[in-house]
Design a protein around this motif. Structure first.
Motif, PDB file in Angstrom:
ATOM      1  N   GLY A 234       0.736  -1.105  -0.009  1.00 56.05           N
ATOM      2  CA  GLY A 234      -0.064  -0.118   0.103  1.00 56.05           C
ATOM      3  C   GLY A 234       0.563   1.274   0.137  1.00 56.05           C
ATOM      4  O   GLY A 234       1.959   1.069  -0.086  1.00 56.05           O
ATOM      5  N   PRO A 235       0.185   2.431   0.168  1.00 56.37           N
ATOM      6  CA  PRO A 235       0.645   3.525  -0.022  1.00 56.37           C
ATOM      7  C   PRO A 235       1.497   3.866   1.122  1.00 56.37           C
ATOM      8  O   PRO A 235       1.114   3.536   2.343  1.00 56.37           O
ATOM      9  CB  PRO A 235      -0.214   4.751  -0.310  1.00 56.37           C
ATOM     10  N   TYR A 236       2.459   4.957   1.132  1.00 58.89           N
ATOM     11  CA  TYR A 236       3.121   5.478   2.425  1.00 58.89           C
ATOM     12  C   TYR A 236       2.451   5.933   3.180  1.00 58.89           C
ATOM     13  O   TYR A 236       1.546   6.705   3.178  1.00 58.89           O
ATOM     14  CB  TYR A 236       4.374   6.342   1.981  1.00 58.89           C
ATOM     15  N   GLY A 237       2.268   5.514   4.505  1.00 63.75           N
ATOM     16  CA  GLY A 237       1.743   6.189   5.794  1.00 63.75           C
ATOM     17  C   GLY A 237       2.031   5.490   7.091  1.00 63.75           C
ATOM     18  O   GLY A 237       3.073   4.711   7.061  1.00 63.75           O
ATOM     19  N   VAL A 238       1.609   5.816   8.080  1.00 65.78           N
ATOM     20  CA  VAL A 238       1.475   5.257   9.379  1.00 65.78           C
ATOM     21  C   VAL A 238       1.381   3.786   9.212  1.00 65.78           C
ATOM     22  O   VAL A 238       0.344   3.218   8.760  1.00 65.78           O
ATOM     23  CB  VAL A 238       0.889   6.079  10.398  1.00 65.78           C
ATOM     24  N   GLY A 239       2.265   2.932   9.732  1.00 63.81           N
ATOM     25  CA  GLY A 239       2.414   1.534   9.568  1.00 63.81           C
ATOM     26  C   GLY A 239       3.201   1.035   8.769  1.00 63.81           C
ATOM     27  O   GLY A 239       3.349  -0.375   8.587  1.00 63.81           O
ATOM     28  N   THR A 240       3.525   1.860   7.592  1.00 63.03           N
ATOM     29  CA  THR A 240       4.254   1.278   6.575  1.00 63.03           C
ATOM     30  C   THR A 240       5.620   0.603   7.293  1.00 63.03           C
ATOM     31  O   THR A 240       6.227   1.487   8.019  1.00 63.03           O
ATOM     32  CB  THR A 240       4.815   2.294   5.602  1.00 63.03           C
ATOM     33  N   ARG A 241       6.416  -0.404   6.831  1.00 60.10           N
ATOM     34  CA  ARG A 241       7.194  -1.142   7.466  1.00 60.10           C
ATOM     35  C   ARG A 241       8.142  -1.738   6.203  1.00 60.10           C
ATOM     36  O   ARG A 241       7.755  -2.232   5.019  1.00 60.10           O
ATOM     37  CB  ARG A 241       7.166  -2.086   8.401  1.00 60.10           C
TER      38      ARG A 241
ATOM     39  N   GLU B 245      24.332  -3.526   7.295  1.00 66.12           N
ATOM     40  CA  GLU B 245      23.581  -3.399   8.262  1.00 66.12           C
ATOM     41  C   GLU B 245      22.254  -3.565   7.952  1.00 66.12           C
ATOM     42  O   GLU B 245      21.885  -2.486   7.136  1.00 66.12           O
ATOM     43  CB  GLU B 245      23.860  -2.507   9.340  1.00 66.12           C
ATOM     44  N   THR B 246      21.245  -4.708   8.358  1.00 62.30           N
ATOM     45  CA  THR B 246      19.878  -4.219   8.035  1.00 62.30           C
ATOM     46  C   THR B 246      19.335  -3.889   9.090  1.00 62.30           C
ATOM     47  O   THR B 246      19.251  -4.526  10.270  1.00 62.30           O
ATOM     48  CB  THR B 246      19.448  -5.801   7.336  1.00 62.30           C
ATOM     49  N   VAL B 247      18.249  -3.111   8.924  1.00 61.24           N
ATOM     50  CA  VAL B 247      17.345  -2.695  10.074  1.00 61.24           C
ATOM     51  C   VAL B 247      15.965  -2.463   9.662  1.00 61.24           C
ATOM     52  O   VAL B 247      15.648  -2.114   8.428  1.00 61.24           O
ATOM     53  CB  VAL B 247      17.856  -1.031  10.482  1.00 61.24           C
ATOM     54  N   GLU B 248      14.996  -2.911  10.322  1.00 58.57           N
ATOM     55  CA  GLU B 248      13.401  -2.828  10.139  1.00 58.57           C
ATOM     56  C   GLU B 248      13.137  -1.515  10.488  1.00 58.57           C
ATOM     57  O   GLU B 248      13.409  -1.053  11.860  1.00 58.57           O
ATOM     58  CB  GLU B 248      13.134  -3.962  10.709  1.00 58.57           C
ATOM     59  N   MET B 249      12.273  -0.746   9.860  1.00 60.15           N
ATOM     60  CA  MET B 249      12.011   0.492  10.009  1.00 60.15           C
ATOM     61  C   MET B 249      10.581   0.536   9.726  1.00 60.15           C
ATOM     62  O   MET B 249       9.983  -0.164   8.984  1.00 60.15           O
ATOM     63  CB  MET B 249      12.773   1.463   8.921  1.00 60.15           C
ATOM     64  N   GLY B 250      10.001   1.616  10.550  1.00 63.11           N
ATOM     65  CA  GLY B 250       8.531   1.878  10.264  1.00 63.11           C
ATOM     66  C   GLY B 250       8.228   3.264  10.310  1.00 63.11           C
ATOM     67  O   GLY B 250       8.887   4.092  11.067  1.00 63.11           O
ATOM     68  N   VAL B 251       6.888   3.503   9.826  1.00 62.20           N
ATOM     69  CA  VAL B 251       6.534   5.046   9.878  1.00 62.20           C
ATOM     70  C   VAL B 251       5.566   5.192  10.953  1.00 62.20           C
ATOM     71  O   VAL B 251       4.635   4.353  11.170  1.00 62.20           O
ATOM     72  CB  VAL B 251       5.770   5.257   8.560  1.00 62.20           C
ATOM     73  N   ALA B 252       5.931   5.977  11.984  1.00 63.81           N
ATOM     74  CA  ALA B 252       5.340   6.397  12.979  1.00 63.81           C
ATOM     75  C   ALA B 252       4.528   7.412  13.263  1.00 63.81           C
ATOM     76  O   ALA B 252       3.379   7.637  13.709  1.00 63.81           O
ATOM     77  CB  ALA B 252       6.266   6.588  14.320  1.00 63.81           C
ATOM     78  N   GLN B 253       4.799   8.485  12.219  1.00 63.97           N
ATOM     79  CA  GLN B 253       4.078   9.808  11.938  1.00 63.97           C
ATOM     80  C   GLN B 253       4.176  10.200  10.498  1.00 63.97           C
ATOM     81  O   GLN B 253       5.045   9.914  10.001  1.00 63.97           O
ATOM     82  CB  GLN B 253       4.311  10.638  12.920  1.00 63.97           C
ATOM     83  N   CYS B 254       2.817  10.559  10.032  1.00 62.97           N
ATOM     84  CA  CYS B 254       2.763  11.118   8.672  1.00 62.97           C
ATOM     85  C   CYS B 254       1.878  12.115   8.293  1.00 62.97           C
ATOM     86  O   CYS B 254       0.702  12.066   8.503  1.00 62.97           O
ATOM     87  CB  CYS B 254       2.599   9.806   7.540  1.00 62.97           C
ATOM     88  N   GLU B 255       2.288  13.203   7.826  1.00 67.62           N
ATOM     89  CA  GLU B 255       1.415  14.624   7.281  1.00 67.62           C
ATOM     90  C   GLU B 255       2.045  14.943   6.176  1.00 67.62           C
ATOM     91  O   GLU B 255       2.965  15.859   6.289  1.00 67.62           O
ATOM     92  CB  GLU B 255       1.342  15.383   8.686  1.00 67.62           C
TER      93      GLU B 255
END
Length: 157
Positions: A44-51, A63-73
């Motif tokens: 899906g589109p970029y937004g809160v919860g995108t990982r 180095e591999t790091v799991e990242m996630g969107v916590a805030q998006c406006e």
């Protein structure tokens, strides 16, 4: 104990173009030379919860790091936009906040990056005190390169 750095880059492109580059996670490995690969974990589109998982080579080691969107406006008309991405690796937490603001016919992109120990041990605190400033200098240099490459991509759209 935490470490923080802030960088701002003026980009000769509209905020919407800058935002499109910043939030194009699947395309970021093609835009940012510091990223080796991206593996999307959500659809899906970029937004809160995108990982996603992001692999970078730092100090000669991947180095591999799991990242996630916590805030998006997203920026709308002349209103500023911002997004916050968080990650955890080992006992450390990382936060990257991108802010997009219209200025002088272009856009100011500000990145604030922070690192902190989540579960600090005595040894971890000592290591952060000793090596933290060096790590932040290396990180700041990599982030400045990312910002320049984001600018180049946005200006070419």
């Amino acid at each position: 104990m935490d470490h923080k750095t802030t960088l701002t880059q003026h980009i000769n492109a509209p905020a919407e173009s800058v935002w499109a580059v910043v939030t194009d996670i699947p395309g970021s490995a093609a835009t940012l030379s510091g990223i080796d690969s991206i593996q999307m974990l959500t659809d899906g589109p970029y937004g809160v919860g995108t990982r996603w998982k992001e692999t970078r080579t730092m100090m000669g080691r991947p180095e591999t790091v799991e990242m996630g969107v916590a805030q998006c406006e997203a920026p709308v008309r002349s209103r500023a936009g911002s997004t916050t991405v968080t990650a955890r690796q080992g006992g450390a937490g990382y936060t990257s906040r991108f802010a997009v603001v219209d200025r002088d016919g272009g856009t100011d992109l500000t990145l604030t990056f922070g690192a902190e120990l989540i579960t600090p041990s005595r040894l971890g605190r000592i290591m952060l005190t000793v090596f933290g400033p060096l790590g932040m200098r290396i990180t700041r240099k990599a982030l400045a390169k990312d910002m320049a490459e984001i600018a180049a991509k946005a200006e070419s759209l």
